[in-house]
Design a protein around this motif. Structure first.
Motif, PDB file in Angstrom:
ATOM      1  N   VAL A 288      45.471 -74.943  46.225  1.00  0.00           N
ATOM      2  CA  VAL A 288      44.127 -75.314  45.786  1.00  0.00           C
ATOM      3  C   VAL A 288      43.096 -74.460  46.497  1.00  0.00           C
ATOM      4  N   LEU A 289      42.099 -74.063  45.747  1.00  0.00           N
ATOM      5  CA  LEU A 289      40.941 -73.368  46.312  1.00  0.00           C
ATOM      6  C   LEU A 289      39.843 -74.399  46.504  1.00  0.00           C
ATOM      7  N   VAL A 290      39.385 -74.578  47.724  1.00  0.00           N
ATOM      8  CA  VAL A 290      38.395 -75.612  48.004  1.00  0.00           C
ATOM      9  C   VAL A 290      37.337 -75.055  48.937  1.00  0.00           C
ATOM     10  N   ARG A 291      36.103 -75.434  48.670  1.00  0.00           N
ATOM     11  CA  ARG A 291      34.976 -74.967  49.481  1.00  0.00           C
ATOM     12  C   ARG A 291      34.772 -75.911  50.651  1.00  0.00           C
ATOM     13  N   PRO A 292      34.789 -75.408  51.886  1.00  0.00           N
ATOM     14  CA  PRO A 292      34.510 -76.292  53.022  1.00  0.00           C
ATOM     15  C   PRO A 292      33.058 -76.736  53.004  1.00  0.00           C
ATOM     16  N   LYS A 293      32.841 -77.930  53.497  1.00  0.00           N
ATOM     17  CA  LYS A 293      31.487 -78.443  53.642  1.00  0.00           C
ATOM     18  C   LYS A 293      31.140 -78.530  55.116  1.00  0.00           C
ATOM     19  N   ALA A 294      29.858 -78.735  55.377  1.00  0.00           N
ATOM     20  CA  ALA A 294      29.416 -78.807  56.773  1.00  0.00           C
ATOM     21  C   ALA A 294      30.162 -79.927  57.491  1.00  0.00           C
ATOM     22  N   GLY A 295      30.873 -79.560  58.557  1.00  0.00           N
ATOM     23  CA  GLY A 295      31.575 -80.558  59.342  1.00  0.00           C
ATOM     24  C   GLY A 295      32.865 -81.038  58.712  1.00  0.00           C
ATOM     25  N   GLN A 296      33.282 -80.464  57.581  1.00  0.00           N
ATOM     26  CA  GLN A 296      34.514 -80.906  56.920  1.00  0.00           C
ATOM     27  C   GLN A 296      35.260 -79.687  56.382  1.00  0.00           C
ATOM     28  N   PRO A 297      36.263 -79.218  57.108  1.00  0.00           N
ATOM     29  CA  PRO A 297      37.049 -78.080  56.618  1.00  0.00           C
ATOM     30  C   PRO A 297      37.721 -78.403  55.290  1.00  0.00           C
ATOM     31  N   GLY A 298      38.155 -77.346  54.595  1.00  0.00           N
ATOM     32  CA  GLY A 298      38.772 -77.535  53.300  1.00  0.00           C
ATOM     33  C   GLY A 298      39.995 -78.428  53.353  1.00  0.00           C
ATOM     34  N   ARG A 299      40.825 -78.288  54.378  1.00  0.00           N
ATOM     35  CA  ARG A 299      42.024 -79.124  54.475  1.00  0.00           C
ATOM     36  C   ARG A 299      41.663 -80.596  54.609  1.00  0.00           C
ATOM     37  N   ASP A 300      40.587 -80.889  55.335  1.00  0.00           N
ATOM     38  CA  ASP A 300      40.152 -82.285  55.463  1.00  0.00           C
ATOM     39  C   ASP A 300      39.662 -82.828  54.134  1.00  0.00           C
ATOM     40  N   ARG A 301      38.999 -81.982  53.349  1.00  0.00           N
ATOM     41  CA  ARG A 301      38.545 -82.427  52.020  1.00  0.00           C
ATOM     42  C   ARG A 301      39.741 -82.767  51.135  1.00  0.00           C
ATOM     43  N   ILE A 302      40.784 -81.947  51.196  1.00  0.00           N
ATOM     44  CA  ILE A 302      41.968 -82.234  50.395  1.00  0.00           C
ATOM     45  C   ILE A 302      42.682 -83.480  50.911  1.00  0.00           C
ATOM     46  N   ALA A 303      42.699 -83.673  52.225  1.00  0.00           N
ATOM     47  CA  ALA A 303      43.303 -84.890  52.777  1.00  0.00           C
ATOM     48  C   ALA A 303      42.570 -86.128  52.267  1.00  0.00           C
ATOM     49  N   ALA A 304      41.231 -86.052  52.209  1.00  0.00           N
ATOM     50  CA  ALA A 304      40.455 -87.178  51.681  1.00  0.00           C
ATOM     51  C   ALA A 304      40.755 -87.389  50.201  1.00  0.00           C
ATOM     52  N   LEU A 305      40.926 -86.290  49.459  1.00  0.00           N
ATOM     53  CA  LEU A 305      41.252 -86.406  48.040  1.00  0.00           C
ATOM     54  C   LEU A 305      42.607 -87.074  47.850  1.00  0.00           C
ATOM     55  N   LEU A 306      43.605 -86.645  48.615  1.00  0.00           N
ATOM     56  CA  LEU A 306      44.946 -87.206  48.475  1.00  0.00           C
ATOM     57  C   LEU A 306      45.014 -88.644  48.976  1.00  0.00           C
TER      58      LEU A 306
END
Length: 778
Positions: free
Chosen positions: A40-58
């Motif tokens: 997955v291609l994911v844009r990091p947000k302030a204070g939230q790396p891309g891997r953390d965003r995917i962890a939240a999604l999953l």
């Protein structure tokens, strides 16, 4: 061959995975196709790396089956490759990719023109360049998610092939970006700034120049966005597209067709690669997978359905027999998975329409009937007023709908102007509330009339022969799990029993919360007692006086001090002089409250300050105290009991605050300048604290004395006190004027009415013998 066998071991990159379609696609792959290797291609947000965003999604409930199968969230996350970046700043892609599914895109109908081009054209171009670089060892199958409406405002059958047009995407991209910048530049020119600053000054001038300037900048940004949106829509329609969304998606398709052909000037020497372009129509909630009715966010139909159910959409300017081409999201995902398993010939894109209108048409009239049936059985509840009455749609033409809407907008503008002339009262505030409700309804109708006008009147049939053939090529064992023939959709069941309950559930939950808040007077009064961990001595409770603690104004309080020493004829003359000056006072008050106060206090010239104090103590005090609201007194005493530091911050002259001194730890009032004899000069000893100067004083006072403004309370009634209320963490608007009432409602501040005892007469003046005061007011 089963789909899971065809895709087993394939490494599939997905963009837009945090969006509706991308999330659904990843969920199906992880749940039903564990042999695939998603990236997955994911844009990091302030204070939230891309891997953390995917962890939240999953971590969402829809992925629970996949989490359980993998043995936990961390184990599932390890199966997903994560690439951080966005479409405008892409890192190199892995060389072992088999498929790239480009789901990312700006899907709103009316984004600013540069945002639409940046996402749907520039982003697609950037991604494709990386895909071509990754295709040097083996060709990567590029799957592009577009829209069935990419053909524009055509009529009749729309085939599954490249859209015929001669619009140059590079020219339009460059022109769109330049136009957006030109609009930004235009917003900073004198004429526009003068207009916007004038509007802000008219609304917020009494609060202070910085407040007005901040609002002027807000208006400028809104002006820029509005004109950038209009520019995109106008350019799109001039070329035959419905809006800037479909226009830029068409330009994006051209980028795909050119760059993947093996002969692009932007990618010299790059090989042709296999390409599939998937064009869904209007994507709505799931029919079956991951569960019936699953949806994320508002799509195209939801605002209309909810507005109809809430009685806010009296009609729809659609042709009743026109087709509204809806497709469930799980059909789109299944079609994408089937496309991923194909092997197109490099350089020859294949096109697939995922739509319903050609073989299973749903008309606007039938959609309306099904939505109405649902709300007749499950209406929204208005509380004491009962169920929301449902409008009967007659499907007026677009011209009639436009005329009725324009008339409503004109009536609202006139009513809003009339509101500004009404005196402050509960009735005026209620009128304001009704007008704001009407304004929101009119804005909704205007937005959706303009946005959906083309979609409600199109006469298109999206041919889906290739898509149907792909469906029929599925292994029979896959038809139930991965089928995407939209002809099987039972619209009665889907719209009435699946989609409507799903999209209304969040609103019903909100309504329950809203009714509880209303029952409690929400936004309720701020808690005073029981602030855990708050040291009472570090909290301020700041009160305005006139209009907040007591029903008075500076003209009245002047008369309290002036009239008692006059006989009947003298009182009549004094009131007459004030009445003659009243228009100038009103004008001064609207322009600048500080100037208004200075003008009134000039009338104190010659008054003996010591005698003023005596008059207040001996005569005026009972009159002041009987004008104080009982609710106000209780609130001040509650703050005292809580150990809060109470402050009276008023523009009234200090002698008039003397009766209230026992209630407050600190009083800030207007100080009359005096001469060597102790008589008022008609001027103030220092500028009056009004508007922003009150907030500045409060911030400084808190800093010097160690008070926590974020936990402090503020009470005021006038829009000029908006900066003061914004300076504290717990503001309350008390019997506010209409501008402050609107600002408080927008900020969800508590609004309270502190009523003066009914026995008080606004026309009564403190009584005293004519020759006993010696105040000496001229």
């Amino acid at each position: 061959m089963r789909l899971q066998d065809q895709l087993d071991g394939r490494r599939i990159l997905i963009t837009g995975v945090t969006g509706f379609v991308g999330e659904a696609l990843l969920q199906r792959m992880l749940t039903e196709l564990p042999g695939t290797h998603p990236v997955v291609l994911v844009r990091p947000k302030a204070g939230q790396p891309g891997r953390d965003r995917i962890a939240a999604l999953l971590g969402k409930p829809t992925f629970q089956a996949a989490v359980d199968r993998a043995g936990g969230l961390d184990a599932l996350l390890d199966t997903v490759g994560v690439i951080e970046g966005d479409l405008r700043n892409l890192p190199d892609l892995p060389k072992d990719l088999d498929v790239v599914v480009h789901c990312a895109g700006d899907v709103s109908f009316d984004p600013p023109i540069h945002e639409a081009f940046t996402t749907n054209v520039v982003g697609t171009h950037s991604l494709l360049q990386r895909v071509l670089e990754a295709s040097t060892d083996k060709p990567v199958h590029y799957v592009h998610v577009s829209t069935a409406y990419v053909g524009g405002r055509r009529r009749g059958a729309v085939p599954e092939r490249s859209v015929a047009h001669d619009v140059d995407w590079r020219t339009e991209r460059d022109a769109g970006l330049r136009l957006a910048q030109q609009i930004e530049d235009d917003s900073r020119r004198g004429g526009v700034l003068r207009k916007l600053s004038g509007e802000a000054e008219a609304e917020h001038g009494r609060a202070g120049p910085i407040t007005a300037a901040q609002d002027a900048e807000r208006r400028r940004r809104e002006w820029v966005k509005k004109h950038q949106q209009q520019a995109g829509g106008e350019r799109a329609r001039s070329l035959g597209w419905t809006d800037v969304y479909t226009f830029t998606k068409a330009m994006g398709e051209r980028v795909v067709e050119e760059l993947t052909s093996g002969a692009s000037v932007d990618a010299p020497g790059a090989p042709a690669i296999p390409v599939s372009i998937v064009r869904p129509s209007i994507i709505e909630s799931a029919l079956v997978w991951p569960h019936p009715g699953w949806i994320e966010g508002f799509k195209m139909a939801e605002p209309i359905i909810l507005a109809y159910g809430r009685g806010e959409l009296p009609d729809l300017p659609a042709a009743p027999d026109s087709i509204v081409d809806i497709v469930p999201v799980d059909h789109v995902v299944n079609a994408l998975l089937a496309v991923c398993a194909t092997d197109p010939e490099p350089g020859k894109p294949e096109y697939f329409h995922v739509s319903s209108g050609a073989r299973n048409p749903l008309t606007f009239r039938r959609l309306y009937e099904l939505v109405r049936e649902y709300f007749e059985k499950h209406p929204f509840d208005l509380g004491e007023r009962g169920a929301v009455p449902l409008a009967t749609w007659s499907f007026p033409g677009s011209h009639q709908a436009e005329r009725l809407l324009s008339q409503g907008e004109t009536v609202h503008r006139l009513a809003d102007r009339a509101l500004g002339l009404l005196p402050r009262s509960d009735r005026a505030r209620e009128f304001s509330r009704d007008l704001d409700r009407t304004r929101r309804r009119l804005e909704f109708l205007r937005r959706y009339l303009d946005l959906y006008r083309s979609y409600t009147q199109v006469e298109l049939q999206f041919v889906d022969d290739r898509t149907l053939a792909l469906h029929r090529a599925l292994d029979p064992a896959d038809l139930e799990l991965f089928g995407f023939d939209t002809a099987v959709v039972d619209w009665t069941h889907y719209i009435r029993d699946v989609h409507c309950p799903s999209v209304t559930e969040p609103m019903r939950k909100y309504d329950v919360i809203r009714r509880k808040r209303q029952a409690q007077g929400e936004p309720g009064r701020r808690r005073i007692d029981g602030d855990a961990g708050v040291e009472g001595a570090r909290v301020l409770a700041v009160f305005d006086m006139d209009g907040t603690l007591l029903s008075s104004n500076v003209i009245e309080t002047y008369l309290w001090l002036r009239l008692p020493e006059l006989d009947g004829a003298g009182r009549a003359r004094e009131i007459g002089r004030l009445l003659r000056r009243m228009p100038s006072y009103v004008g001064a008050e609207r322009r600048d409250r500080g100037g208004f106060l200075r003008a009134v206090y000039r009338r104190y010239a010659g008054a003996d300050l010591h005698e003023l104090d005596s008059l207040v103590d001996e005569v005026i005090a009972p009159h002041v105290l009987e004008r104080v609201s009982g609710a106000a007194l209780r609130r001040v005493r509650e703050h005292q009991a809580a150990g809060h530091h109470t402050v009276l911050l008023t523009g009234a002259i200090r002698p008039l605050t003397r009766p209230l001194a026992p209630l407050f730890d600190h009083i800030v009032a207007a100080e009359l300048a005096v001469d060597e004899r102790g008589r008022a000069t008609g001027y103030l000893a220092s500028p009056p604290l009004v508007g922003e100067s009150r907030a500045a004083w409060l911030v400084r006072y808190a800093e010097v004395n160690g008070f926590d403004l974020s936990r402090s309370f503020g009470y005021a009634d006038s829009h000029s006190d908006l900066p003061l209320l914004r300076a504290v963490g717990r503001p309350t608007a008390v019997s506010p004027d209409v501008p402050l009432f609107r600002a408080a409602r927008a900020a969800r501040w508590p609004v309270e009415t502190w009523r003066t005892p009914s026995a008080t007469s606004r026309g009564r003046v403190p009584d005293v013998q004519h020759d006993t005061t010696g105040v000496g007011l001229p």
